[in-house]
Structure formats: structure tokens, C-alpha cells
Design a protein around this motif. Structure first.
Motif, PDB file in Angstrom:
ATOM      1  N   ALA A 139       0.830  -1.207   0.000  1.00  0.00           N
ATOM      2  CA  ALA A 139       0.000   0.000   0.000  1.00  0.00           C
ATOM      3  C   ALA A 139       0.864   1.255   0.000  1.00  0.00           C
ATOM      4  N   ALA A 140       1.954   1.227   0.753  1.00  0.00           N
ATOM      5  CA  ALA A 140       2.838   2.396   0.796  1.00  0.00           C
ATOM      6  C   ALA A 140       3.504   2.628  -0.557  1.00  0.00           C
ATOM      7  N   GLU A 141       3.941   1.550  -1.209  1.00  0.00           N
ATOM      8  CA  GLU A 141       4.545   1.678  -2.539  1.00  0.00           C
ATOM      9  C   GLU A 141       3.526   2.185  -3.543  1.00  0.00           C
ATOM     10  N   ALA A 142       2.284   1.724  -3.423  1.00  0.00           N
ATOM     11  CA  ALA A 142       1.231   2.198  -4.322  1.00  0.00           C
ATOM     12  C   ALA A 142       0.961   3.681  -4.118  1.00  0.00           C
ATOM     13  N   ALA A 143       1.001   4.143  -2.869  1.00  0.00           N
ATOM     14  CA  ALA A 143       0.781   5.558  -2.588  1.00  0.00           C
ATOM     15  C   ALA A 143       1.911   6.409  -3.156  1.00  0.00           C
ATOM     16  N   ALA A 144       3.151   5.918  -3.053  1.00  0.00           N
ATOM     17  CA  ALA A 144       4.292   6.647  -3.610  1.00  0.00           C
ATOM     18  C   ALA A 144       4.194   6.705  -5.132  1.00  0.00           C
ATOM     19  N   HIS A 145       3.765   5.606  -5.740  1.00  0.00           N
ATOM     20  CA  HIS A 145       3.592   5.578  -7.193  1.00  0.00           C
ATOM     21  C   HIS A 145       2.464   6.526  -7.617  1.00  0.00           C
ATOM     22  N   ALA A 146       1.394   6.581  -6.830  1.00  0.00           N
ATOM     23  CA  ALA A 146       0.287   7.477  -7.140  1.00  0.00           C
ATOM     24  C   ALA A 146       0.736   8.931  -7.082  1.00  0.00           C
ATOM     25  N   LEU A 147       1.586   9.255  -6.105  1.00  0.00           N
ATOM     26  CA  LEU A 147       2.122  10.618  -6.022  1.00  0.00           C
ATOM     27  C   LEU A 147       2.943  10.951  -7.255  1.00  0.00           C
ATOM     28  N   ASP A 148       3.823  10.032  -7.643  1.00  0.00           N
ATOM     29  CA  ASP A 148       4.680  10.274  -8.803  1.00  0.00           C
ATOM     30  C   ASP A 148       3.855  10.415 -10.079  1.00  0.00           C
ATOM     31  N   LEU A 149       2.938   9.482 -10.280  1.00  0.00           N
ATOM     32  CA  LEU A 149       2.103   9.506 -11.485  1.00  0.00           C
ATOM     33  C   LEU A 149       1.202  10.740 -11.504  1.00  0.00           C
ATOM     34  N   GLY A 150       0.574  11.014 -10.370  1.00  0.00           N
ATOM     35  CA  GLY A 150      -0.338  12.151 -10.306  1.00  0.00           C
ATOM     36  C   GLY A 150       0.376  13.472 -10.525  1.00  0.00           C
ATOM     37  N   LEU A 151       1.575  13.615  -9.953  1.00  0.00           N
ATOM     38  CA  LEU A 151       2.307  14.865 -10.123  1.00  0.00           C
ATOM     39  C   LEU A 151       2.725  15.049 -11.576  1.00  0.00           C
ATOM     40  N   ARG A 152       3.219  13.975 -12.204  1.00  0.00           N
ATOM     41  CA  ARG A 152       3.609  14.083 -13.609  1.00  0.00           C
ATOM     42  C   ARG A 152       2.414  14.445 -14.482  1.00  0.00           C
ATOM     43  N   ALA A 153       1.262  13.842 -14.209  1.00  0.00           N
ATOM     44  CA  ALA A 153       0.061  14.157 -14.979  1.00  0.00           C
ATOM     45  C   ALA A 153      -0.377  15.604 -14.760  1.00  0.00           C
ATOM     46  N   LEU A 154      -0.288  16.064 -13.517  1.00  0.00           N
ATOM     47  CA  LEU A 154      -0.661  17.443 -13.207  1.00  0.00           C
ATOM     48  C   LEU A 154       0.266  18.425 -13.920  1.00  0.00           C
ATOM     49  N   LEU A 155       1.574  18.171 -13.853  1.00  0.00           N
ATOM     50  CA  LEU A 155       2.528  19.074 -14.514  1.00  0.00           C
ATOM     51  C   LEU A 155       2.394  19.009 -16.037  1.00  0.00           C
ATOM     52  N   ASP A 156       2.092  17.836 -16.569  1.00  0.00           N
ATOM     53  CA  ASP A 156       1.834  17.740 -18.008  1.00  0.00           C
ATOM     54  C   ASP A 156       0.619  18.590 -18.399  1.00  0.00           C
TER      55      ASP A 156
END
Length: 248
Positions: free
Chosen positions: A223-240
Motif C-alpha cells: 500500500a505504501a509503494e502504491a501511494a508513492a507511485h500514485a504521487l509520482d504519477l499524479g504529479l507528472r500528470a498534473l505538470l503535463d
């Protein structure tokens, strides 16, 4: 949940910006300073949570009477504002590079900050403390976004979107570490103890998308790894998305 901005506005602003208060030159020097009180409050909240950070307990940790604290700060409402802004001042906002580099640096700093101060997620800052920490953060983000040449209103909205997403994601990540520390049970052990749910309760026919994601490896992370991945993916999508709005 605590809410910032609930104290006396004049007193809170004076304390946030450390405006001098007129004092008589007579009498004993104060046993503690405002900075020591705020540092001690952060330590108590970091260790035991914000609910445990009472004025009585804080005074005991400093070895003074509770009334001594009230000669420096009116009450807990003002103290919470001081704590939040003091935490924000810990952010390293000296990064250079492209605007995306700077925003990604801010996100990493925020994850570290929430890990150090997990109680931050328990404070609503819809009405934020108007202190140096807030202004430094806002200035850093707006300066980075000014490199995009977005209109001022869109740059401001983009800054708000970044804060909203990053703060929420960083707070979620911090909860995993805090939950394990408080309970003494790892996330893996917690889920293992609930394996019976998947064996006897979960109905694949009723939740086919979840079943398919499971079969395709969508949940092959902690769950912690999934949350870290969600942060990375979400931030990249937001900045895109922000980048897509930049005038060409």
C-alpha cells in the motif's frame, strides 16, 4: 481536526512575524522564549500527535507552569498557527532549474516534511497562518510557474492545484509510516490478517474491474509503494496538464 486561522488575528500575526512586544525592563528574565515553546510543541506533536499537544503537557515538557506559556502565546489556536508555519519554514526552497524541476523538488520536500510532522494532515489550512512559511512557499511556487508565462490567474490556480495535490498525497504517505509506528504492526501483516476477506467475502462477479486489475498485476505493490507511485504519477500528470496550457 484542528483548523488554522482561528486565533486572535492581531496577536497571531504579531507572533508569526515575531513583532516585538513592549516589556518592562524590571523583573526576572523569561524562563522560556516563544521559539522554544514552538519547538517543544512540534516535538510533542511529532511524538504523540496533535491531540496530545495540550498546554499543560507542553508546559510540563518545558519544566514551567502552564500560566508561563500564556505570557508568550494566548492559547492553542495561535500556537497551532505558529507550529504549522514553523513546519513550512523547514522546506528547502532554494532549488534552481526548470519550472518542473523546482515543482518536483517542492513535492519531494513536502513528502519529507509530512514524514517528519505527520500531524500536519490533522490541521485544515483553508484559512492559513499568514506567516513567513506560507509566503516563502507561495513565492517559490509562483516564481517557478512564472517561467511558464501562464497568465497570472492561471499560474495562481496552478500553484493552488499543486499544493492541494502534493499536500494530500504527502499526508497519505506519512500515514502509512505513522500507522505502523503506533500499532506496531506492518502494513503487510495488517493485510495478511485480513486475507479471509478475499477468500470468503469478495465477489469477483460483483466487482469485475477490481478482479481484472488484480489478475493483471495492478495490486502487486504494498500500500505504501502504491501511494508513492500514485504521487509520482499524479504529479507528472498534473505538470503535463499545466504544461499543455502554456502559450506556445
Amino acid at each position: 481536526m484542528e483548523r488554522s486561522g482561528g486565533g486572535d488575528p492581531r496577536e497571531t500575526l504579531r507572533l508569526l512575524w515575531r513583532s516585538p512586544q513592549t516589556r518592562s525592563g524590571r523583573g526576572r528574565p523569561p524562563k522560556v522564549s516563544l521559539d522554544k515553546i514552538v519547538a517543544a510543541a512540534l516535538a510533542v506533536a511529532d511524538r504523540d500527535g496533535l491531540d496530545a499537544m495540550t498546554m499543560d503537557r507542553l508546559a510540563a515538557s518545558l519544566g514551567v507552569g502552564t500560566m508561563t506559556l500564556y505570557t508568550h502565546v494566548p492559547g492553542k489556536a495561535e500556537l497551532v498557527d505558529l507550529m504549522v508555519d514553523a513546519a513550512w519554514q523547514e522546506l528547502d526552497l532554494t532549488r534552481s532549474g526548470s519550472w518542473r524541476d523546482q515543482i518536483e523538488h517542492y513535492a519531494r520536500q513536502n513528502v519529507t516534511l509530512h514524514g517528519r510532522h505527520p500531524w500536519l494532515r490533522a490541521v485544515s489550512t483553508v484559512r492559513p497562518p499568514l506567516g513567513p512559511g506560507l509566503l516563502s512557499r507561495s513565492n517559490f511556487l509562483l516564481a517557478a510557474l512564472s517561467m511558464t508565462r501562464l497568465p497570472a490567474a492561471e499560474a495562481s490556480a496552478a500553484s493552488d492545484a499543486i499544493v492541494t495535490f502534493v499536500d494530500g498525497a504527502a499526508a497519505t504517505l506519512a500515514q502509512y509510516t505513522q500507522a505502523e509506528r503506533i500499532s506496531g504492526q506492518s502494513d503487510e501483516d495488517w493485510w495478511a490478517a485480513r486475507q479471509v476477506f478475499w477468500e470468503t467475502v469478495f465477489d469477483p462477479a460483483r466487482y469485475p474491474a477490481i478482479e481484472q486489475a488484480w489478475l493483471n498485476g495492478g495490486f502487486d505493490r504494498s500500500a505504501a509503494e502504491a501511494a508513492a507511485h500514485a504521487l509520482d504519477l499524479g504529479l507528472r500528470a498534473l505538470l503535463d496538464g499545466i504544461d499543455a496550457r502554456v502559450p506556445r
